[in-house]
Write a protein that holds these residues in place. Structure first.
Motif, mmCIF file in Angstrom:
data_model
loop_
_atom_site.group_PDB
_atom_site.id
_atom_site.type_symbol
_atom_site.label_atom_id
_atom_site.label_comp_id
_atom_site.label_asym_id
_atom_site.label_seq_id
_atom_site.Cartn_x
_atom_site.Cartn_y
_atom_site.Cartn_z
ATOM 1 N N TRP A 189 0.769 -1.195 -0.008
ATOM 2 C CA TRP A 189 0.153 -0.088 0.106
ATOM 3 C C TRP A 189 0.857 1.330 0.087
ATOM 4 O O TRP A 189 0.273 2.369 -0.451
ATOM 5 N N GLY A 190 2.269 1.258 0.425
ATOM 6 C CA GLY A 190 2.941 2.401 0.455
ATOM 7 C C GLY A 190 3.137 2.998 -0.686
ATOM 8 O O GLY A 190 3.145 4.506 -0.871
ATOM 9 N N TRP A 191 3.102 2.637 -1.613
ATOM 10 C CA TRP A 191 3.540 2.854 -3.074
ATOM 11 C C TRP A 191 2.477 4.090 -3.621
ATOM 12 O O TRP A 191 2.528 4.851 -4.322
ATOM 13 N N ARG A 192 1.187 3.997 -2.915
ATOM 14 C CA ARG A 192 0.005 4.813 -3.244
ATOM 15 C C ARG A 192 0.181 6.131 -2.930
ATOM 16 O O ARG A 192 -0.631 7.094 -3.233
ATOM 17 N N ILE A 193 0.761 6.331 -1.548
ATOM 18 C CA ILE A 193 0.859 7.533 -0.921
ATOM 19 C C ILE A 193 1.463 8.833 -1.711
ATOM 20 O O ILE A 193 0.870 10.025 -1.758
ATOM 21 N N PRO A 194 2.450 8.502 -2.461
ATOM 22 C CA PRO A 194 2.986 9.613 -3.323
ATOM 23 C C PRO A 194 1.982 10.271 -4.306
ATOM 24 O O PRO A 194 1.957 11.373 -4.420
ATOM 25 N N PHE A 195 1.152 9.264 -4.766
ATOM 26 C CA PHE A 195 0.201 9.922 -5.652
ATOM 27 C C PHE A 195 -1.065 10.673 -4.976
ATOM 28 O O PHE A 195 -1.718 11.639 -5.452
ATOM 29 N N LEU A 196 -1.266 10.052 -3.948
ATOM 30 C CA LEU A 196 -2.282 11.145 -3.199
ATOM 31 C C LEU A 196 -1.618 12.400 -2.824
ATOM 32 O O LEU A 196 -2.548 13.343 -2.597
ATOM 33 N N LEU A 197 -0.592 12.308 -2.266
ATOM 34 C CA LEU A 197 0.266 13.662 -2.112
ATOM 35 C C LEU A 197 0.133 14.589 -3.301
ATOM 36 O O LEU A 197 -0.067 15.689 -3.191
#
Length: 424
Positions: free
Chosen positions: A184-192
């Motif tokens: 799930w961590g790879w999704r964080i940059p796109f949310l930012l």
């Protein structure tokens, strides 16, 4: 409405370049996360095939750019710079949210990579009007003797996005396990990235629009651009090839190569990359200002000649087992790459014909990015895999630089064709 002799304020520069941060943040983050994205959306027993698939999606986003360039160039030239810029950053932000929420191959099968490709295509079209329209608005509102300086701030914002795009994955690697990043961590940059988009939309709404000359307004800008200025667009492409190829070789392809083949950790590769991207950002304003004093050609030519002479030694350093030597090699490439990015948007606007600035700049820039930018990691991966020669990417860099030399030498004439603006 602002005219071409006004002094561009820091607030205007900040508002116009905010979307550039998002554009390069998103695409850089995707490039650095390509090995993880490959596993999530393109599972395969062959890691090279899986990685090629992930890089192919990166390339698709760039291949869609000429279409977006035509659309947003039309909007910018016919309706206004502001509507094009606000719409572009809104679409880019929406795409970032969509990627962050997109289920992987394990959840929805082949639908996942198909949706990923479609999202990247929409984002590719959106950013096609982002960087170029912002550049046109700023440069045409700036006095001639300061255009290189202001253009340098555009490059600064772009590289700041790259720093964030590499820095956020680096932070993920520091605080999360590899299993957590893949889950799930790879999704964080796109949310930012979506947060940056929302902020950019708000501050861009207060920008001063450029004064459009209705007497020179053209009903079908894309048709006129290719009918009357196809040679100029081709020269724009050639001028930008080295900047695009070098960037994607040393910051996207090499980051993956260092972890997969040189066996450095992802954190180490991202750390040195982030430092070098920050160096390019800091150099951009100074190089742009230097070009105001000595001329665009002189600065461009110095960067090109340094690339031809030193690309081989820089690449050799990047293949050494010492992280310090790898950093020095990437630093050398960063220094020559900074020249192209610092001057490119200023020069493109200065040589673009009045009434077609958004369209010609968008097509020249985005055709180059489509053919020689987003495809570079995939081409470099294929060439090394096919030939077994680790130096294949640097040969690609040298050829790209040679292609740009004739245009660099003609810059004073190209700029003069649009009226006296800078010293030769």
């Amino acid at each position: 409405m602002a005219d071409a002799t006004s002094r561009t304020s820091p607030r205007t520069i900040f508002a116009a370049t905010s979307g550039n941060v998002l554009e390069w943040y998103d695409f850089t983050a995707y490039g650095f996360l390509a090995p993880v994205i490959a596993k999530v959306f393109f599972p395969s027993d062959d890691p090279v095939a899986s990685l090629l698939s992930a890089f192919a999606v990166l390339a698709v986003g760039y291949l869609a750019r000429p279409i977006g360039g035509a659309i947003f160039g039309h909007v910018g030239d016919r309706i206004g710079r502001k509507p094009a810029m606000i719409t572009a950053v809104a679409l880019m932000g929406a795409g970032s949210v969509a990627i962050a929420l997109l289920p992987g191959h394990a959840a929805i099968g082949a639908t996942a990579p198909i949706l990923l490709v479609l999202i990247r295509m929409v984002q590719g079209m959106a950013v096609a009007g982002e960087y170029t329209t912002a550049g046109v608005l700023l440069i045409e509102q700036t006095a001639p003797g300061r255009r290189g300086f202001v253009g340098g701030w555009i490059a600064f914002a772009m590289m700041l996005g790259c720093v964030a795009g590499s820095g956020v994955p680096a932070l993920l690697g520091a605080f999360l396990s590899q299993a957590q990043i893949e889950a799930w961590g790879w999704r964080i940059p796109f949310l930012l990235g979506s947060v940056v988009a929302a902020y950019s939309m708000i501050i861009r709404a207060q920008l001063t629009e450029s004064l459009l000359d209705r007497a020179t307004s053209i009903s079908a800008p894309i048709v006129s651009a290719f009918r009357d200025h196809w040679r100029l667009i081709g020269q724009m492409v050639l001028l930008l090839i080295p900047a695009a190829v070098i960037y994607f070789v040393i910051f996207v392809y090499a980051a993956t190569y260092l972890t997969d083949q040189m066996h450095f950790s992802s954190a180490q590769a991202l750390d040195i990359t982030t430092i070098n991207l920050l160096i390019i950002a800091l150099l951009s304003v100074g190089l742009g200002s230097l070009s105001d004093r000595v001329g665009r050609r002189a600065v461009f030519l110095a960067g090109a000649l340094a690339t031809l002479v030193l690309a081989g030694p820089f690449w050799w350093l990047m293949h050494q087992p010492s992280l310090t030597l790898v950093f020095r090699g990437q630093l050398g490439f960063s220094l020559v790459n900074a020249v192209g990015w610092a001057l490119s948007i200023t020069v493109l606007v200065e040589i673009a014909p009045k009434g077609l600035r958004c369209t010609t700049v968008a097509m020249g820039y985005n055709i180059c990015m489509a053919l020689f930018g987003g495809t570079t990691p995939m081409v470099a991966t294929y060439l090394v895999s096919r030939t077994g020669d680790d130096y294949a990417p640097v040969y690609y860099v040298i050829v790209a630089t040679l292609l740009s030399l004739p245009v660099i030498l003609r810059l004073p004439r190209l700029i003069a064709a649009q009226g006296p603006q800078t010293p030769p």
